[in-house]
Design a protein around this motif. Structure first.
Motif, PDB file in Angstrom:
ATOM      1  N   GLY A   1       0.813  -1.211   0.000  1.00  0.00           N
ATOM      2  CA  GLY A   1       0.000   0.000   0.000  1.00  0.00           C
ATOM      3  C   GLY A   1       0.846   1.260   0.000  1.00  0.00           C
ATOM      4  N   ARG A   2       1.960   1.245   0.743  1.00  0.00           N
ATOM      5  CA  ARG A   2       2.855   2.403   0.762  1.00  0.00           C
ATOM      6  C   ARG A   2       3.435   2.645  -0.634  1.00  0.00           C
ATOM      7  NH1 ARG A   2       5.454   5.663   4.229  1.00  0.00           N
ATOM      8  NH2 ARG A   2       4.392   4.653   5.988  1.00  0.00           N
ATOM      9  N   GLY A   3       3.825   1.570  -1.304  1.00  0.00           N
ATOM     10  CA  GLY A   3       4.344   1.714  -2.663  1.00  0.00           C
ATOM     11  C   GLY A   3       3.302   2.270  -3.616  1.00  0.00           C
ATOM     12  N   VAL A   4       2.044   1.810  -3.491  1.00  0.00           N
ATOM     13  CA  VAL A   4       0.963   2.317  -4.344  1.00  0.00           C
ATOM     14  C   VAL A   4       0.756   3.811  -4.106  1.00  0.00           C
ATOM     15  CG1 VAL A   4      -1.511   2.192  -4.859  1.00  0.00           C
ATOM     16  CG2 VAL A   4      -0.217   0.080  -4.498  1.00  0.00           C
ATOM     17  N   ALA A   5       0.776   4.225  -2.833  1.00  0.00           N
ATOM     18  CA  ALA A   5       0.598   5.646  -2.503  1.00  0.00           C
ATOM     19  C   ALA A   5       1.728   6.486  -3.097  1.00  0.00           C
ATOM     20  CB  ALA A   5       0.516   5.828  -0.995  1.00  0.00           C
ATOM     21  N   ILE A   6       2.962   5.994  -2.990  1.00  0.00           N
ATOM     22  CA  ILE A   6       4.110   6.726  -3.546  1.00  0.00           C
ATOM     23  C   ILE A   6       3.968   6.862  -5.057  1.00  0.00           C
ATOM     24  CG2 ILE A   6       6.601   6.583  -3.982  1.00  0.00           C
ATOM     25  CD1 ILE A   6       6.826   5.185  -1.209  1.00  0.00           C
ATOM     26  N   ILE A   7       3.628   5.762  -5.725  1.00  0.00           N
ATOM     27  CA  ILE A   7       3.500   5.783  -7.180  1.00  0.00           C
ATOM     28  C   ILE A   7       2.331   6.669  -7.617  1.00  0.00           C
ATOM     29  CG2 ILE A   7       2.864   4.372  -9.183  1.00  0.00           C
ATOM     30  CD1 ILE A   7       5.820   4.200  -8.408  1.00  0.00           C
ATOM     31  N   THR A   8       1.235   6.652  -6.855  1.00  0.00           N
ATOM     32  CA  THR A   8       0.095   7.513  -7.197  1.00  0.00           C
ATOM     33  C   THR A   8       0.500   8.977  -7.118  1.00  0.00           C
ATOM     34  OG1 THR A   8      -1.457   5.846  -6.343  1.00  0.00           O
ATOM     35  CG2 THR A   8      -2.300   8.086  -6.636  1.00  0.00           C
ATOM     36  N   GLU A   9       1.225   9.342  -6.067  1.00  0.00           N
ATOM     37  CA  GLU A   9       1.676  10.727  -5.935  1.00  0.00           C
ATOM     38  C   GLU A   9       2.648  11.096  -7.057  1.00  0.00           C
ATOM     39  OE1 GLU A   9       3.180  13.796  -2.439  1.00  0.00           O
ATOM     40  OE2 GLU A   9       3.351  11.630  -2.111  1.00  0.00           O
ATOM     41  N   GLU A  10       3.559  10.187  -7.403  1.00  0.00           N
ATOM     42  CA  GLU A  10       4.489  10.436  -8.505  1.00  0.00           C
ATOM     43  C   GLU A  10       3.729  10.595  -9.822  1.00  0.00           C
ATOM     44  OE1 GLU A  10       8.036  10.543  -8.619  1.00  0.00           O
ATOM     45  OE2 GLU A  10       7.846  10.793  -6.445  1.00  0.00           O
ATOM     46  N   THR A  11       2.675   9.803  -9.999  1.00  0.00           N
ATOM     47  CA  THR A  11       1.868   9.872 -11.217  1.00  0.00           C
ATOM     48  C   THR A  11       1.140  11.200 -11.299  1.00  0.00           C
ATOM     49  OG1 THR A  11       1.565   7.462 -11.193  1.00  0.00           O
ATOM     50  CG2 THR A  11       0.020   8.749 -12.531  1.00  0.00           C
TER      51      THR A  11
END
Length: 416
Positions: free
Chosen positions: A190-200
Motif C-alpha cells: 500500500g505504501r508503494g501504491v501511494a508513492i506511485i500515485t503521488e508520482e503519477t
C-alpha cells in the motif's frame, strides 16, 4: 465479447513489448512458459472430524535473475492458470524494480472465511509439507498474498524449520517481527501504491492535495493506500470491499472508516455513508482509480464507461487485455501492476537480506529504501516511455523487465 484469462493477458502484454526489445527468439519462447508447476492435494482433518481434500499449486516461472519469489493466496478462484499468470507477473515485477529474484506464486483453492483458525493452520502446514522440496531460502521464498498474513508465514516457517531441524527464518518473508520479520512489510504494498500515485499525479501535473481518488478493495493494500493518500492531502471519495462500496463526493473520513472496519470484522458493511455499486465505483469521475482487489475487474465494458483521469493498478492483473486496449484508445493512462504494487516485494527483499545477515534495520531505513527503489523504477519506466515513444506505460515497463530477464538468460546460456 469474451474476455481472455489472466495468463493470456500476461502473454499478450509481453507480446506488445517485444517489438521494442531485441530478444533472441529462443529466449523469448522460454520466457512464455513457467519452468515448473506443482499441483498438490491436501487432506485436512476438519474440526468436526471429517477429512476434506483441498487442491493447491506452486508455480515457479523464471529463475534466471535469482531465487523464485512470490506470494501464496487462499481463495476459491485459485487455479493453475491464475498462479502461472501471477508467477509471470512476479518475474517481470522483480526485474522491473531490479531485485535479484525470479518469479513464483502459490495458492490453495479454499474459502478461508468458512474455515476455523485451527483448520487454516492445518491446511497451511499440510501445504508447506507438500511444497517444501521446492522452497528454500536460496531457491524459492514465499510471502503473503490474498487472505494470508504474517501468522500464515509463521506457520510455513515453523513447518519448514521442523523438517530442517533448525530455525530458517529466511525461507519466507512477511513474517511477524518477533521471528525475523521486518517493520514496514505489512503496509509495504500500500505504501508503494501511494508513492506511485503521488508520482503519477506529479507527472500529469495534478496536485495530490484535494485530488479525488476511488479505491476498489479495502483489504490490506487498499486500506493502507487510502490512509497514506489521505495523509498526503488526497480526497478519498469511495472505497469498497466484498460487502459493497461507500461514497462521499466531499471525501470520506478515512480514519473513521478504518476504525469502523477494525471493529466490524474487517468489513465495510453497515458504515454510515452513501452506498454505491462496485460498478459505479469503477466508473466514477475521479482523478485516480485504484483497483486493489482481484484480477480482471476492469473489463472492456467498464473501460468504455470509465471516467478516471488515470488508473493505478494496486492489484495484480485488474485490467483485462481488451480493456487495456480500450483505455489506450481513450487516452486514459494506466500505471501497471508490476510497477504500482512492487512495494511488497521490495520490502520482502529487504527482509530476506536482513535475515541472511542476521541484522535488522530501523523502520525509517526500510521506508527510505522502498521509496528510492520504487521511484527509480518509475523514472526508468517514464524514460523508456518517452525516449522509445512507446504507446503505454505498461508496455514501457515490460520492455525493461523483458530486457533484464532475457539478458540474464543470455549470459547464463542453456544447459546442457
Amino acid at each position: 465479447m469474451t474476455e481472455s484469462g489472466p495468463l493470456d493477458n500476461m502473454l499478450a502484454q509481453m507480446e506488445d513489448a517485444r517489438e521494442y526489445v531485441d530478444i533472441d527468439d529462443g529466449i523469448y519462447e522460454r520466457l512464455q512458459s513457467p519452468e515448473r508447476t506443482l499441483s498438490v492435494s491436501l487432506p485436512v482433518r476438519m474440526d468436526d472430524g471429517t477429512v476434506e481434500v483441498f487442491e493447491a499449486y506452486r508455480c515457479q516461472f523464471d529463475s534466471a535473475r535469482g531465487p523464485y519469489k512470490g506470494g501464496i493466496r487462499y481463495h476459491p478462484t485459485v487455479s493453475q492458470e491464475e498462479v502461472s499468470a501471477l508467477a509471470g507477473w512476479m518475474t517481470w515485477k522483480t526485474a522491473l524494480v531490479d531485485l535479484p529474484f525470479g518469479g513464483a506464486k502459490g495458492g490453495i483453492v479454499c474459502n478461508p472465511k468458512e474455515l476455523s483458525d485451527t483448520e487454516i493452520e492445518q491446511l497451511t502446514r499440510r501445504y508447506t509439507e507438500g511444497i517444501r522440496r521446492m522452497i528454500g531460502p536460496d531457491t524459492d521464498i514465499p510471502a503473503p498474498d490474498m487472505n494470508t498474513d504474517p501468522r500464515t508465514m509463521a506457520w510455513i516457517m515453523d513447518t519448514y524449520s521442523v523438517y530442517q531441524g533448525y530455525a530458517v527464518p529466511e525461507v519466507v518473508t512477511g513474517k511477524p517481527t518477533e521471528i525475523g520479520g521486518t517493520d514496514g512489510r505489512v503496509e509495504a504494498t500500500g505504501r508503494g501504491v501511494a508513492i506511485i500515485t503521488e508520482e503519477t499525479f506529479e507527472y500529469f501535473d495534478t496536485d495530490v492535495r484535494n485530488a479525488d481518488v476511488a479505491i476498489q478493495g479495502f483489504g490490506n493494500v487498499g486500506s493502507v493506500t487510502a490512509r497514506l493518500l489521505d495523509e498526503r492531502g488526497a480526497n478519498v471519495v469511495a472505497v469498497s470491499d466484498v460487502t459493497g462500496a461507500i461514497y462521499d463526493p466531499d471525501g470520506l473520513d478515512v480514519d473513521d472508516v478504518l476504525d469502523y472496519v477494525a471493529g466490524n470484522d474487517g468489513r465495510l458493511e453497515g458504515y454510515d455513508a452513501g452506498s454505491i455499486s462496485n460498478d459505479d465505483l469503477l466508473t466514477l469521475d475521479v482523478d485516480a482509480l485504484i483497483p486493489a482487489a482481484i484480477e480482471d475487474v476492469i473489463t472492456a465494458d467498464v473501460a468504455e464507461r470509465l471516467e478516471a483521469d488515470v488508473v493505478v493498478e494496486a492489484a495484480n492483473g485488474p485490467t483485462t487485455f481488451d480493456a487495456a486496449n480500450v483505455l489506450e484508445e481513450r487516452e486514459i493512462p494506466v500505471v501497471p501492476d508490476i510497477l504500482a504494487n512492487a512495494g511488497g516485494v521490495i520490502v520482502s527483499y529487504l527482509e530476506w537480506v536482513q535475515n541472511s545477515q542476521q541484522y535488522s534495520w530501523e523502520l525509517e531505513e526500510v521506508h527510505r529504501d522502498l521509496e528510492a527503489r520504487i521511484t527509480s523504477a518509475f523514472d526508468e519506466t517514464l524514460a523508456a516511455y518517452e525516449e522509445k515513444q512507446i504507446p503505454t506505460l505498461r508496455t514501457a515497463a515490460y520492455t525493461i523487465a523483458l530486457e533484464r530477464t532475457a539478458s540474464a538468460h543470455e549470459y547464463r546460456g542453456l544447459f546442457p
